[in-house]
Write a protein that holds these residues in place. Structure first.
Motif, PDB file in Angstrom:
ATOM      1  N   MET A  61     -16.323 -26.117  18.337  1.00  0.00           N
ATOM      2  CA  MET A  61     -15.042 -26.308  17.646  1.00  0.00           C
ATOM      3  C   MET A  61     -14.941 -27.690  16.982  1.00  0.00           C
ATOM      4  O   MET A  61     -14.430 -27.812  15.867  1.00  0.00           O
ATOM      5  N   GLU A  62     -15.445 -28.691  17.641  1.00  0.00           N
ATOM      6  CA  GLU A  62     -15.377 -30.034  17.044  1.00  0.00           C
ATOM      7  C   GLU A  62     -16.226 -30.102  15.765  1.00  0.00           C
ATOM      8  O   GLU A  62     -15.877 -30.766  14.793  1.00  0.00           O
ATOM      9  N   HIS A  63     -17.347 -29.389  15.792  1.00  0.00           N
ATOM     10  CA  HIS A  63     -18.204 -29.347  14.603  1.00  0.00           C
ATOM     11  C   HIS A  63     -17.496 -28.628  13.466  1.00  0.00           C
ATOM     12  O   HIS A  63     -17.530 -29.053  12.313  1.00  0.00           O
ATOM     13  N   ILE A  64     -16.863 -27.519  13.824  1.00  0.00           N
ATOM     14  CA  ILE A  64     -16.125 -26.759  12.822  1.00  0.00           C
ATOM     15  C   ILE A  64     -15.040 -27.633  12.194  1.00  0.00           C
ATOM     16  O   ILE A  64     -14.896 -27.698  10.979  1.00  0.00           O
ATOM     17  N   ARG A  65     -14.306 -28.313  13.052  1.00  0.00           N
ATOM     18  CA  ARG A  65     -13.230 -29.171  12.549  1.00  0.00           C
ATOM     19  C   ARG A  65     -13.779 -30.241  11.598  1.00  0.00           C
ATOM     20  O   ARG A  65     -13.183 -30.544  10.565  1.00  0.00           O
ATOM     21  N   ALA A  66     -14.917 -30.800  11.971  1.00  0.00           N
ATOM     22  CA  ALA A  66     -15.486 -31.876  11.157  1.00  0.00           C
ATOM     23  C   ALA A  66     -15.912 -31.348   9.779  1.00  0.00           C
ATOM     24  O   ALA A  66     -15.619 -31.954   8.749  1.00  0.00           O
ATOM     25  N   VAL A  67     -16.578 -30.199   9.777  1.00  0.00           N
ATOM     26  CA  VAL A  67     -17.031 -29.615   8.506  1.00  0.00           C
ATOM     27  C   VAL A  67     -15.813 -29.214   7.664  1.00  0.00           C
ATOM     28  O   VAL A  67     -15.760 -29.458   6.452  1.00  0.00           O
ATOM     29  N   GLU A  68     -14.850 -28.632   8.331  1.00  0.00           N
ATOM     30  CA  GLU A  68     -13.628 -28.210   7.650  1.00  0.00           C
ATOM     31  C   GLU A  68     -12.936 -29.407   6.991  1.00  0.00           C
ATOM     32  O   GLU A  68     -12.581 -29.368   5.803  1.00  0.00           O
ATOM     33  N   ALA A  69     -12.805 -30.482   7.731  1.00  0.00           N
ATOM     34  CA  ALA A  69     -12.126 -31.677   7.221  1.00  0.00           C
ATOM     35  C   ALA A  69     -12.902 -32.285   6.060  1.00  0.00           C
ATOM     36  O   ALA A  69     -12.327 -32.723   5.059  1.00  0.00           O
ATOM     37  N   THR A  70     -14.212 -32.294   6.183  1.00  0.00           N
ATOM     38  CA  THR A  70     -15.045 -32.888   5.134  1.00  0.00           C
ATOM     39  C   THR A  70     -14.883 -32.122   3.824  1.00  0.00           C
ATOM     40  O   THR A  70     -14.650 -32.707   2.770  1.00  0.00           O
ATOM     41  N   LEU A  71     -14.998 -30.799   3.915  1.00  0.00           N
ATOM     42  CA  LEU A  71     -14.863 -29.977   2.712  1.00  0.00           C
ATOM     43  C   LEU A  71     -13.465 -30.087   2.122  1.00  0.00           C
ATOM     44  O   LEU A  71     -13.277 -30.110   0.911  1.00  0.00           O
ATOM     45  N   PHE A  72     -12.516 -30.176   3.011  1.00  0.00           N
ATOM     46  CA  PHE A  72     -11.126 -30.232   2.601  1.00  0.00           C
ATOM     47  C   PHE A  72     -10.819 -31.526   1.851  1.00  0.00           C
ATOM     48  O   PHE A  72     -10.108 -31.546   0.856  1.00  0.00           O
ATOM     49  N   ALA A  73     -11.426 -32.582   2.309  1.00  0.00           N
ATOM     50  CA  ALA A  73     -11.153 -33.894   1.716  1.00  0.00           C
ATOM     51  C   ALA A  73     -11.956 -34.141   0.451  1.00  0.00           C
ATOM     52  O   ALA A  73     -11.609 -34.983  -0.366  1.00  0.00           O
ATOM     53  N   SER A  74     -13.043 -33.394   0.304  1.00  0.00           N
ATOM     54  CA  SER A  74     -13.949 -33.665  -0.815  1.00  0.00           C
ATOM     55  C   SER A  74     -13.322 -33.342  -2.166  1.00  0.00           C
ATOM     56  O   SER A  74     -12.602 -32.359  -2.312  1.00  0.00           O
ATOM     57  N   GLU A  75     -13.649 -34.183  -3.137  1.00  0.00           N
ATOM     58  CA  GLU A  75     -13.140 -33.959  -4.485  1.00  0.00           C
ATOM     59  C   GLU A  75     -13.988 -32.962  -5.252  1.00  0.00           C
ATOM     60  O   GLU A  75     -13.635 -32.518  -6.331  1.00  0.00           O
ATOM     61  N   GLU A  76     -15.151 -32.648  -4.697  1.00  0.00           N
ATOM     62  CA  GLU A  76     -16.007 -31.686  -5.389  1.00  0.00           C
ATOM     63  C   GLU A  76     -16.768 -30.834  -4.384  1.00  0.00           C
ATOM     64  O   GLU A  76     -16.872 -31.195  -3.212  1.00  0.00           O
ATOM     65  N   PRO A  77     -17.269 -29.686  -4.868  1.00  0.00           N
ATOM     66  CA  PRO A  77     -18.018 -28.811  -3.968  1.00  0.00           C
ATOM     67  C   PRO A  77     -19.214 -29.548  -3.356  1.00  0.00           C
ATOM     68  O   PRO A  77     -19.812 -30.401  -4.007  1.00  0.00           O
ATOM     69  N   LEU A  78     -19.519 -29.200  -2.128  1.00  0.00           N
ATOM     70  CA  LEU A  78     -20.585 -29.902  -1.409  1.00  0.00           C
ATOM     71  C   LEU A  78     -21.676 -28.931  -0.968  1.00  0.00           C
ATOM     72  O   LEU A  78     -21.404 -27.798  -0.601  1.00  0.00           O
ATOM     73  N   ARG A  79     -22.896 -29.417  -1.004  1.00  0.00           N
ATOM     74  CA  ARG A  79     -23.990 -28.644  -0.426  1.00  0.00           C
ATOM     75  C   ARG A  79     -23.979 -28.858   1.077  1.00  0.00           C
ATOM     76  O   ARG A  79     -23.462 -29.867   1.567  1.00  0.00           O
ATOM     77  N   SER A  80     -24.591 -27.927   1.749  1.00  0.00           N
ATOM     78  CA  SER A  80     -24.692 -28.018   3.205  1.00  0.00           C
ATOM     79  C   SER A  80     -25.251 -29.383   3.613  1.00  0.00           C
ATOM     80  O   SER A  80     -24.754 -30.030   4.530  1.00  0.00           O
ATOM     81  N   LYS A  81     -26.272 -29.837   2.893  1.00  0.00           N
ATOM     82  CA  LYS A  81     -26.871 -31.116   3.283  1.00  0.00           C
ATOM     83  C   LYS A  81     -25.963 -32.305   2.981  1.00  0.00           C
ATOM     84  O   LYS A  81     -26.047 -33.330   3.639  1.00  0.00           O
ATOM     85  N   ASP A  82     -25.088 -32.152   1.959  1.00  0.00           N
ATOM     86  CA  ASP A  82     -24.125 -33.224   1.686  1.00  0.00           C
ATOM     87  C   ASP A  82     -23.165 -33.355   2.857  1.00  0.00           C
ATOM     88  O   ASP A  82     -22.817 -34.451   3.282  1.00  0.00           O
ATOM     89  N   ILE A  83     -22.728 -32.187   3.340  1.00  0.00           N
ATOM     90  CA  ILE A  83     -21.790 -32.175   4.460  1.00  0.00           C
ATOM     91  C   ILE A  83     -22.416 -32.843   5.673  1.00  0.00           C
ATOM     92  O   ILE A  83     -21.778 -33.634   6.369  1.00  0.00           O
TER      93      ILE A  83
END
Lengths: 284, 203, 203
Positions: free
Chosen positions: B4-26
């Motif tokens: 769950m903590e990993h999910i939250r982190a990925v979710e927050a990162t994508l949410f905050a990003s100004e542009e689409p991200l690749r898996s490796k960017d995340i």
């Protein structure tokens, strides 16, 4: 007498039947202009192929079933109308008109096997081009009609933004630091030319020494015996250098004393030990 | 199931990003210990049916509003309307036929494309040059970008509307190729007018 | 419980908005029949514990990245670089001779130092400026920092080896032999070189 392949043979029949098959998309309906109205605005067209495509689509059949002859007739009429209205026609429109006139005659005349490519082949080629242009036109319309980001679909309105702050860390080991200083020091010390105080035994010293010692030496004696004894055992740089200097000076002194008839020298062979003895003793 | 903590982190990162991200960017943001792909999958499922959804465009992920809510949110933007018919056609040709050279685009459209056309599309970041064709003149060739896929909501070029049909019916094949094939095929079917060789024999 | 379609609409509206929205602003988008407040409540609960949260500031609502994950958004990444040869030399001169001015460093190195060199060393926090030399031009003078000492495991500048030590460890060997001999034989010169010891006392 009009050899046309299966793709073409029914063309005119199909046209005459005036099927009501409509081309699927209606996005371009605005362009489905009455052919007679085409003359009104030449500038609105993207070249002759564009005109041909619109004319073809006005046949309201699948593009695979259009009548090339009818298409040619319509295009030539379009050009004639434009001319009668004294509209400026770009060269490529006229080139297309000429080409289509040629194609039309080819299709109508009895088949001449010498003509290559055959008019049918040219007609097919034109039809394929129209199909392809049409496909892209429809694709473009469908693309533009999609739910698009910023119009229909939205990304987050106010993203916080992500930032990786690159902090540069420099690497330098202790060894590299010290080594660098060593080299700076070595490289940049002012170059001083100093005549070094060398470890030497002067000729004068050697003369004194040999003169004093030779009196006791009655037999042939290795010249090295006359060197200062401390030098024989010691092996450091200083001693070695002094020893070589002493040897040279002692040799020179011996030669000088031999000249004065004080002693005589003998060497059995090259690199053999140099032997000296007192002349006085020999005489006695 | 991802942590769950990993999910939250990925979710927050994508949410905050100004542009689409690749898996490796995340991964750069959330740390190597996170199984980003597993988290993305969990998030994709979690948002299924919500007003926001997680989508993948090309190799990049982003959150966006659900397509069926467009009617609520639709805005007419001048910028989107400006694209000329010529530009739309050119863009479609690059999308469906790409990589293509300028000459190939012109041969399909039957007209020269104006000097600025490709520039406009490149400026919109919808196309980019992808090297040169190894033919005489070594022309530049163009392809559509990730931004293009994102803008039009396409997972990949395979997702282009109608591309399967166009491929199946050979409408993406160059005319010359179709002609060649057609005349080679028909050579086998007895005499057919398309085949100039057999025609010559008939006479 | 709010209607799922209403929740989705409110969710998407808030997500797409460029600024926090009041309940009544949202209603303008989603329509009067939607109970915006009920939907907001449902959304707030739905996101509880996720990487995204719905928050109310004053009378306006917006989504934001969960506060405890904010650290993800500003990630620091260390880019390890090797210090250039010239920079290491400069650093060593400052270490042994500091405080020194740029002109003095140049005179010791026998080469000019580039403008960026001292910046790099300062950025690395290994040197700092220590006032100005009271000579014409009042040049800035530099010394090494505590970070420098820590990085190189030194308790003070006194720990830096003198020239005698350098010689003993063969660090002067790579230089040409004439130079080397000179250090060996001119004992009085060693004091010049080794005077770093006395300077180190100042630290």
């Amino acid at each position: 007498m009009h050899p046309i392949d299966d793709n073409h043979s029914n063309k005119e029949d199909v046209l005459n039947a005036e099927t009501d098959d409509l081309i699927a998309d209606d996005i371009w309906e605005d362009d489905a202009v009455n052919p007679d109205a085409l003359t009104l605005n030449i500038d609105g067209w993207e070249g002759p192929l564009d005109v041909l495509l619109v004319l073809a689509r006005n046949q309201k059949v699948d593009l695979r079933q259009i009548s090339i002859l009818e298409l040619v007739r319509q295009y030539l009429k379009f050009i004639d109308d434009a001319r009668s209205l004294k509209l400026e026609l770009a060269a490529d429109y006229l080139v297309m008109a000429a080409w289509l006139t040629y194609l039309k005659s080819g299709l109508l005349l009895p088949k001449d096997p010498e003509i290559d490519p055959s008019p049918e082949e040219l007609a097919l080629r034109l039809q394929l081009r129209l199909e392809r242009l049409n496909a892209m036109r429809e694709a473009g319309a469908r693309l533009m009609a999609r739910d698009r980001i910023g119009r229909d679909i939205f990304m987050r309105g106010a993203p916080e933004g992500l930032r990786i702050e690159k902090s540069r860390k420099y690497h330098c080991s202790y060894f590299e630091l010290i080594q660098a200083y060593g080299q700076v020091s070595a490289r940049t010390q002012p170059v001083m030319h100093m005549v070094k105080k060398r470890a030497v035994m002067t000729l004068e010293d050697a003369l004194n020494r040999v003169s004093k010692m030779i009196g006791h030496s009655v037999e042939w004696t290795n010249i090295e015996v006359f060197l200062p004894t401390i030098l024989v055992s010691e092996d450091d740089d200083y001693s070695t250098m002094l020893r070589r200097s002493a040897l040279a000076s002692t040799f020179m002194a011996s030669l000088e004393l031999a000249r004065n008839g004080v002693l005589e020298l003998e060497q059995k062979d090259s690199f053999e030990p140099l032997m000296i003895r007192s002349v006085a003793n020999k005489a006695s | 199931m991802a942590d769950m903590e990993h999910i939250r982190a990925v979710e927050a990162t994508l949410f905050a990003s100004e542009e689409p991200l690749r898996s490796k960017d995340i991964a750069q943001y959330v740390g190597d210990e996170v199984d980003v792909d597993a988290a993305l999958k969990a998030i994709e499922e979690h948002y299924h049916g919500r007003g926001i959804e997680l989508v993948k465009r090309g190799d990049r992920w982003h959150f966006q509003t659900a397509a069926d809510l467009a009617y609520l949110l639709r805005r007419e933007s001048d910028e989107l309307r400006k694209l000329s018919r010529a530009a739309i056609e050119t863009l479609s040709i690059i999308a469906y036929h790409g990589p293509v050279s300028r000459a190939e685009i012109e041969s399909i459209r039957g007209v020269q494309i104006s000097k600025g056309m490709l520039d406009v599309l490149m400026q919109a970041e919808w196309i980019k040059s992808a090297g040169r064709r190894e033919v005489p003149g070594r022309p530049l060739i163009y392809v559509v970008t990730n931004e293009f896929l994102t803008h039009f909501g396409l997972s990949s070029r395979k997702d282009l509307p109608g591309i399967k049909d166009l491929k199946a019916t050979g409408l993406l094949d160059p005319v010359d190729m179709v002609m060649n094939e057609m005349f080679t095929e028909t050579a086998e079917d007895e005499e057919n007018i398309g085949d100039s060789d057999s025609e010559a024999d008939d006479v």
